[in-house]
Design an enzyme around this catalytic site. Sequence first.
Site, short mmCIF file in Angstrom:
data_model
loop_
_atom_site.label_atom_id
_atom_site.label_comp_id
_atom_site.label_asym_id
_atom_site.label_seq_id
_atom_site.Cartn_x
_atom_site.Cartn_y
_atom_site.Cartn_z
N ASP A 136 118.53 1.87 44.12
CA ASP A 136 117.97 2.94 44.95
C ASP A 136 117.79 2.40 46.36
O ASP A 136 117.72 1.18 46.55
CB ASP A 136 116.60 3.36 44.40
N ARG A 186 126.10 6.20 45.76
CA ARG A 186 125.35 7.45 45.55
C ARG A 186 124.89 7.93 46.92
O ARG A 186 124.25 7.18 47.66
CB ARG A 186 124.15 7.20 44.65
#
Length: 314
Positions: A136, A186
């Site tokens: 992340d 992502r």
Amino acid sequence: MRAWQRFMIRLARSGRVRQIVQEGSLSRRLAGRFVGGVDLAEAIERAQSLAAAGFRASLYFLGEYVEDPRVVEENVNEIIAAVRSLDPEGLDVHVSVDPTQIGLTLSDEVGMGNARLIGRTIARHSRGNLDCIMLDMEDESVVERTLAMHARLLEERVPTAVTLQACLRRSEEDLRALIRLGARVRLVKGAFAESSERAFVRRAEIHRRYLELAELLLSAEAAERGVFAAFATHDHRLLGALEERLRARPRPAENYEFEMLYGVRPSLQRRLRERGHPVRLYLPFGAQWWPYTARRIGERPANALFVWRSLWSS
Ligand code: FDA
């Protein structure tokens, strides 16, 4: 920020509220709306039912910005336990990890060591090329170090992927470098309030920027280099534009996916799935589920009503 959202963030941060809610008798039902479970066993069960409905999942153990080495160790152990449980169940061995929950706050070496450990455990249990540790991306102060961690993991052939925030001005350059590496990326809008020097701050600018970066991720060069693209958004206008783009120039389903948070816009998730797109759901789990749930409710007041109804219906 809206008053409702500010109020929910205050509730998310209150230790007293957290204790009352997390230990209350209705807590499991409340937790179930946005998180996969209060423990790993529940999260695996939820991931299995999602897989039966055609969704991929990425498990995320709740807890971020950790400064206590003992908590870092506990987090790493939980994540490794999750990795080991996914494989025997025939599920994707895919976990999302905040670098600051596995030691980046302590030092680059601690963070890197733990990411390597998790990534190598994934490699040992992996059955396909969708399996990886997805890093992340947190606030701007750790972006450079997170990208460096990702580059080292790639060099060491650890199955790894990284998140880029479309709102950051630097992201175009970062993305071009990641494409040259044939990375898995992502793309998100970005959840952190950054200064206008470093970030695009107006919604329209972020929207435009997201589409520009998505275009790079879907470019012929990216395809040639084997880039995997994950488009993580609940924004139906962005999703519409991306679907149109994919209709014009289709990509094999093993090269891209849409990604959303578990429990957010479930009907939209189903529609994408029904139209043949691979969809992955970010599935948080763990005892510290209240701050995360409160933030989701804060993003959309209607969720409070939904949560309230689901608490009282059997
Ligand atoms: P936006 O916020 O504009 O929302 C679009 C629409 O979705 C809204 O109009 C609303 O209708 C609906 N919606 C949004 N939230 C909702 C809710 N809680 N309930 C119901 N409806 C809701 N960020 C980051 O900085 N680093 C990271 O690593 C990640 N990782 C990540 C992974 C995944 C899988 C996702 C989906 C998102 C992230 N994010 C993130 C968060 C991301 O940056 C962004 O803040 C959120 O996804 C919200 O932006 P949207 O693109 O969804 O659009």
